[in-house]
Design a protein around this motif. Structure first.
Motif, PDB file in Angstrom:
ATOM      1  N   THR A  88      -3.120   2.712 -17.580  1.00  0.00           N
ATOM      2  CA  THR A  88      -3.509   1.389 -18.091  1.00  0.00           C
ATOM      3  C   THR A  88      -3.460   0.342 -16.985  1.00  0.00           C
ATOM      4  OG1 THR A  88      -2.654   1.946 -20.293  1.00  0.00           O
ATOM      5  CG2 THR A  88      -2.985  -0.384 -19.805  1.00  0.00           C
ATOM      6  N   ILE A  89      -2.415   0.400 -16.168  1.00  0.00           N
ATOM      7  CA  ILE A  89      -2.283  -0.556 -15.063  1.00  0.00           C
ATOM      8  C   ILE A  89      -3.408  -0.356 -14.049  1.00  0.00           C
ATOM      9  CG2 ILE A  89      -0.784  -1.335 -13.190  1.00  0.00           C
ATOM     10  CD1 ILE A  89       1.597  -0.349 -14.840  1.00  0.00           C
ATOM     11  N   ILE A  90      -3.656   0.906 -13.678  1.00  0.00           N
ATOM     12  CA  ILE A  90      -4.697   1.186 -12.693  1.00  0.00           C
ATOM     13  C   ILE A  90      -6.065   0.801 -13.234  1.00  0.00           C
ATOM     14  CG2 ILE A  90      -5.876   3.050 -11.457  1.00  0.00           C
ATOM     15  CD1 ILE A  90      -3.196   4.414 -11.122  1.00  0.00           C
ATOM     16  N   ALA A  91      -6.326   1.091 -14.508  1.00  0.00           N
ATOM     17  CA  ALA A  91      -7.632   0.767 -15.101  1.00  0.00           C
ATOM     18  C   ALA A  91      -7.890  -0.734 -15.100  1.00  0.00           C
ATOM     19  CB  ALA A  91      -7.707   1.316 -16.521  1.00  0.00           C
ATOM     20  N   SER A  92      -6.834  -1.540 -15.213  1.00  0.00           N
ATOM     21  CA  SER A  92      -7.016  -2.992 -15.215  1.00  0.00           C
ATOM     22  C   SER A  92      -7.323  -3.543 -13.832  1.00  0.00           C
ATOM     23  CB  SER A  92      -5.759  -3.670 -15.769  1.00  0.00           C
ATOM     24  OG  SER A  92      -4.642  -3.481 -14.903  1.00  0.00           O
ATOM     25  N   ARG A  93      -6.915  -2.817 -12.783  1.00  0.00           N
ATOM     26  CA  ARG A  93      -7.143  -3.283 -11.408  1.00  0.00           C
ATOM     27  C   ARG A  93      -8.329  -2.602 -10.739  1.00  0.00           C
ATOM     28  NH1 ARG A  93      -2.922  -5.926  -8.795  1.00  0.00           N
ATOM     29  NH2 ARG A  93      -1.398  -6.695 -10.291  1.00  0.00           N
ATOM     30  N   LEU A  94      -8.705  -1.415 -11.207  1.00  0.00           N
ATOM     31  CA  LEU A  94      -9.754  -0.634 -10.557  1.00  0.00           C
ATOM     32  C   LEU A  94     -11.090  -1.375 -10.455  1.00  0.00           C
ATOM     33  CD1 LEU A  94     -10.591   2.033  -9.263  1.00  0.00           C
ATOM     34  CD2 LEU A  94     -11.067   2.930 -11.552  1.00  0.00           C
ATOM     35  N   PRO A  95     -11.553  -2.103 -11.485  1.00  0.00           N
ATOM     36  CA  PRO A  95     -12.848  -2.797 -11.343  1.00  0.00           C
ATOM     37  C   PRO A  95     -12.888  -3.771 -10.174  1.00  0.00           C
ATOM     38  CG  PRO A  95     -12.197  -2.722 -13.648  1.00  0.00           C
ATOM     39  CD  PRO A  95     -11.022  -2.229 -12.860  1.00  0.00           C
ATOM     40  N   TYR A  96     -11.776  -4.428  -9.882  1.00  0.00           N
ATOM     41  CA  TYR A  96     -11.757  -5.371  -8.756  1.00  0.00           C
ATOM     42  C   TYR A  96     -11.910  -4.638  -7.423  1.00  0.00           C
ATOM     43  CZ  TYR A  96     -10.107  -8.846 -12.110  1.00  0.00           C
ATOM     44  OH  TYR A  96      -9.998  -9.696 -13.177  1.00  0.00           O
ATOM     45  N   THR A  97     -11.234  -3.495  -7.295  1.00  0.00           N
ATOM     46  CA  THR A  97     -11.361  -2.724  -6.058  1.00  0.00           C
ATOM     47  C   THR A  97     -12.767  -2.161  -5.910  1.00  0.00           C
ATOM     48  OG1 THR A  97      -9.010  -2.162  -6.007  1.00  0.00           O
ATOM     49  CG2 THR A  97     -10.497  -0.706  -4.815  1.00  0.00           C
ATOM     50  N   LEU A  98     -13.373  -1.727  -7.011  1.00  0.00           N
ATOM     51  CA  LEU A  98     -14.749  -1.218  -6.943  1.00  0.00           C
ATOM     52  C   LEU A  98     -15.719  -2.322  -6.531  1.00  0.00           C
ATOM     53  CD1 LEU A  98     -14.897   1.110 -10.084  1.00  0.00           C
ATOM     54  CD2 LEU A  98     -14.633   1.757  -7.688  1.00  0.00           C
ATOM     55  N   GLN A  99     -15.507  -3.543  -7.044  1.00  0.00           N
ATOM     56  CA  GLN A  99     -16.345  -4.668  -6.628  1.00  0.00           C
ATOM     57  C   GLN A  99     -16.216  -4.917  -5.124  1.00  0.00           C
ATOM     58  OE1 GLN A  99     -15.591  -8.201  -8.948  1.00  0.00           O
ATOM     59  NE2 GLN A  99     -15.563  -7.053 -10.871  1.00  0.00           N
ATOM     60  N   LEU A 100     -14.988  -4.930  -4.655  1.00  0.00           N
ATOM     61  CA  LEU A 100     -14.746  -5.188  -3.237  1.00  0.00           C
ATOM     62  C   LEU A 100     -15.309  -4.064  -2.370  1.00  0.00           C
ATOM     63  CD1 LEU A 100     -13.507  -6.855  -0.986  1.00  0.00           C
ATOM     64  CD2 LEU A 100     -11.309  -5.731  -1.438  1.00  0.00           C
ATOM     65  N   ALA A 101     -15.094  -2.812  -2.778  1.00  0.00           N
ATOM     66  CA  ALA A 101     -15.618  -1.685  -2.014  1.00  0.00           C
ATOM     67  C   ALA A 101     -17.144  -1.690  -2.013  1.00  0.00           C
ATOM     68  CB  ALA A 101     -15.096  -0.367  -2.589  1.00  0.00           C
TER      69      ALA A 101
END
Length: 309
Positions: A88-101
């Motif tokens: 749950t924690i990773i899923a909440s942060r993953l979209p931001y990292t995908l945007q940046l990547a």
């Protein structure tokens, strides 16, 4: 084709198994996390009860098999600090990292490959020498340094862009350039080298002797033949972008997995760090597997069994 894919898939699964095993035993070497989860006034009985609730009182082989079973079900456990599932924690942060990547990949690939082509095709022109100097300067700057310079120049002095935080597209520009600049230089150098190697071959000299124009020569022959090294670098550089996100997200306070990793290390939330490391390993292995498949698509001289005719 099927045999080739199955062999590469088997190698990928072995690599994933090795990563999971390594992560499990390294986590155990960091010490007993039980003492981090109980108050300072806890008794020995409280500590033992917490250890039993975490399954840490079981033999190491039982813990290892339970760990593999949970990972196979994408269950990374519960955060020691936030007490919610790690997924749950990773899923909440993953979209931001995908945007940046994604933004960094657009900068690195979208600028690096065209620059490499220009540096190869028009290598003797003065403007090209300036581009070469820019590429080497970009590769000399670490991401944290370029990020600080971008903030100082574009956010503090000029006030054009926000210095930190997530929001609209304007918040994504500076961290994307800071993260993608180093990979851009790598793409440019590899593309330039591959193009120069192709330009020195006999078929290019023959085509030019027949009067084939440079644009047609590039699109018909050079681009495809020079793509193999670029594909190899792309698989590695995307992985490097995910690793570099730890530094860039910290500099720009970007709420992705990189910043989450730093925060979890500081708070000793080891299960969150473990989940992020495993996901990063899965992505890296998947990228290399995809690159292996693309080799045979781009270059027909490469047989599907990995050998050359």
């Amino acid at each position: 084709m099927v045999l080739f894919i199955l062999r590469r898939l088997g190698q990928a699964l072995i690599a994933i198994f090795g990563v999971m095993t390594l992560v499990f035993f390294i986590q155990r070497l960091t010490g007993d996390p039980t003492y981090l989860l109980v108050p300072e006034t806890a008794t020995q009985a409280d500590i033992e009860a917490m250890r039993r609730s975490l399954g840490l009182d079981q033999p190491i082989i039982v813990q290892y098999m339970s760990f593999l079973r949970d990972i196979a079900q994408f269950d990374f456990g519960r955060s020691y600090v936030q007490r919610i599932p790690v997924t749950t924690i990773i899923a909440s942060r993953l979209p931001y990292t995908l945007q940046l990547a994604g933004g960094a990949l657009l900068v690195s690939f979208g600028l690096g490959v065209p620059l490499g082509v220009v540096m190869a095709l028009w290598r003797d022109r003065p403007a090209t020498k300036l581009l070469t100097g820019f590429v080497f300067a970009s590769q000399s700057m670490p991401t944290f340094w370029s990020g600080i310079l971008f903030i100082l120049f574009f956010a503090v002095w000029l006030g054009w862009l926000p210095p930190s935080g997530a929001g609209g597209i304007e918040n994504l520009i500076l961290p994307s350039f800071a993260l993608g600049l180093l990979s851009m230089a790598t793409f440019a150098r590899v593309t330039r080298t591959a193009m120069l190697d192709e330009l020195s071959k006999d078929y290019v000299r023959s085509a030019r002797a027949r009067g084939v124009a440079t644009p047609r020569l590039f699109w018909r022959h050079l681009a495809r033949n020079a793509a193999i090294p670029v594909i190899s670098v792309a698989a590695l550089e995307i992985s490097q972008l995910l690793a570099g996100a730890v530094i860039v997200e910290t500099v720009f306070a970007w709420p992705g997995l990189g910043l989450l990793t730093v925060q979890s290390i500081v708070s000793r939330d080891f299960l969150v760090v473990q989940g992020i490391v495993l996901i990063g390993a899965f992505v890296t292995i998947a990228l290399n597997f995809t690159a292996d498949i693309l080799y045979s698509v781009v270059d027909p001289r490469i047989r599907l069994d990995g050998s050359r005719p």
